[in-house]
Design an enzyme around this catalytic site. Structure first.
Site, PDB file in Angstrom:
ATOM      1  N   THR A  61       0.822  -1.210   0.000  1.00 32.61           N
ATOM      2  CA  THR A  61       0.000   0.000   0.000  1.00 32.61           C
ATOM      3  C   THR A  61       0.857   1.261   0.000  1.00 32.61           C
ATOM      4  O   THR A  61       0.551   2.221  -0.712  1.00 32.61           O
ATOM      5  CB  THR A  61      -0.933   0.001   1.229  1.00 32.61           C
ATOM      6  OG1 THR A  61      -1.735  -1.189   1.201  1.00 32.61           O
ATOM      7  CG2 THR A  61      -1.831   1.220   1.249  1.00 32.61           C
ATOM      8  N   GLU A  62       1.908   1.260   0.790  1.00 29.89           N
ATOM      9  CA  GLU A  62       2.722   2.468   0.960  1.00 29.89           C
ATOM     10  C   GLU A  62       3.628   2.753  -0.238  1.00 29.89           C
ATOM     11  O   GLU A  62       3.683   3.880  -0.715  1.00 29.89           O
ATOM     12  CB  GLU A  62       3.572   2.350   2.225  1.00 29.89           C
ATOM     13  CG  GLU A  62       2.791   2.450   3.511  1.00 29.89           C
ATOM     14  CD  GLU A  62       2.319   3.861   3.825  1.00 29.89           C
ATOM     15  OE1 GLU A  62       2.638   4.808   3.084  1.00 29.89           O
ATOM     16  OE2 GLU A  62       1.616   4.013   4.833  1.00 29.89           O
TER      17      GLU A  62
END
Length: 187
Positions: free
Chosen positions: A56-57
């Site tokens: 996600t990051e």
């Protein structure tokens, strides 16, 4: 003839399912497993939660820098990195170490462990990872539940991280690790 067509259709269906699953493994990889395995175990965080945050990051880009200044695989903010290093881990590493995959994963696992220990929920831990604990504390109701996330970016982040965690659990199996951060740091 119908039987042959049915067999071909079933075979094509199985082939499609197999190829789709293989493509999902490419989209949801387990890169940096040599570090994730070690630090997920050390800090008692499910590996799949770590992979979900990395996906996600930064989408596994160790050189990623966000517009707000978050750095590395797990997108740590410099102040958070320094706080974890100095106050929690007793280290004083240079900010450039945030780009080091092993260091970034170690610090990120430590942070995830603390957040999960504090909130007892991955949704809330993910919200705090994105928006900060002080903001999330203000969003909790009297029972410690997070009924609403007023920041769209954080709402989207929690959904994306939760979806990634579910995908990792589906592809690689679910593991359950619940231990307090204090126990993890003593290890």
């Amino acid at each position: 003839m119908v039987f042959i067509i049915l067999l071909i259709a079933v075979g094509v269906g199985f082939l499609f399912d197999f190829l789709w699953t293989q493509a999902e493994y490419l989209v949801y990889p387990k890169k940096y497993s040599e570090y994730v395995e070690v630090y997920a175990e050390k800090y008692h965080v499910p590996e799949n939660a770590v992979y979900a945050v990395i996906k996600t990051e930064s989408d596994f880009d160790s050189g990623a820098v966000s517009p707000k200044g978050a750095v590395g695989l797990m997108q740590l903010m410099p102040d958070t990195f320094r706080w974890l290093g100095h106050d929690i881990l007793g280290e004083n590493l240079a900010d450039g170490m945030m780009y080091d995959p092993e260091t970034n994963i170690r610090y990120g696992c430590c942070l995830l462990s603390r957040l999960y220990d504090r909130y007892g929920s991955w949704d809330i831990a993910f919200a705090a990872y994105n928006a900060g604990s002080s903001r999330v504390d203000g969003w909790l109701d009297g029972e410690g539940k997070l009924s609403e996330i007023p920041i769209e970016e954080t709402r989207a982040y929690v959904k994306k991280a939760t979806d990634a965690l579910e995908k990792y659990n589906k592809l690689y199996g679910v593991e359950s690790v619940i231990i307090t951060t204090a126990e993890a740091i003593q290890d």
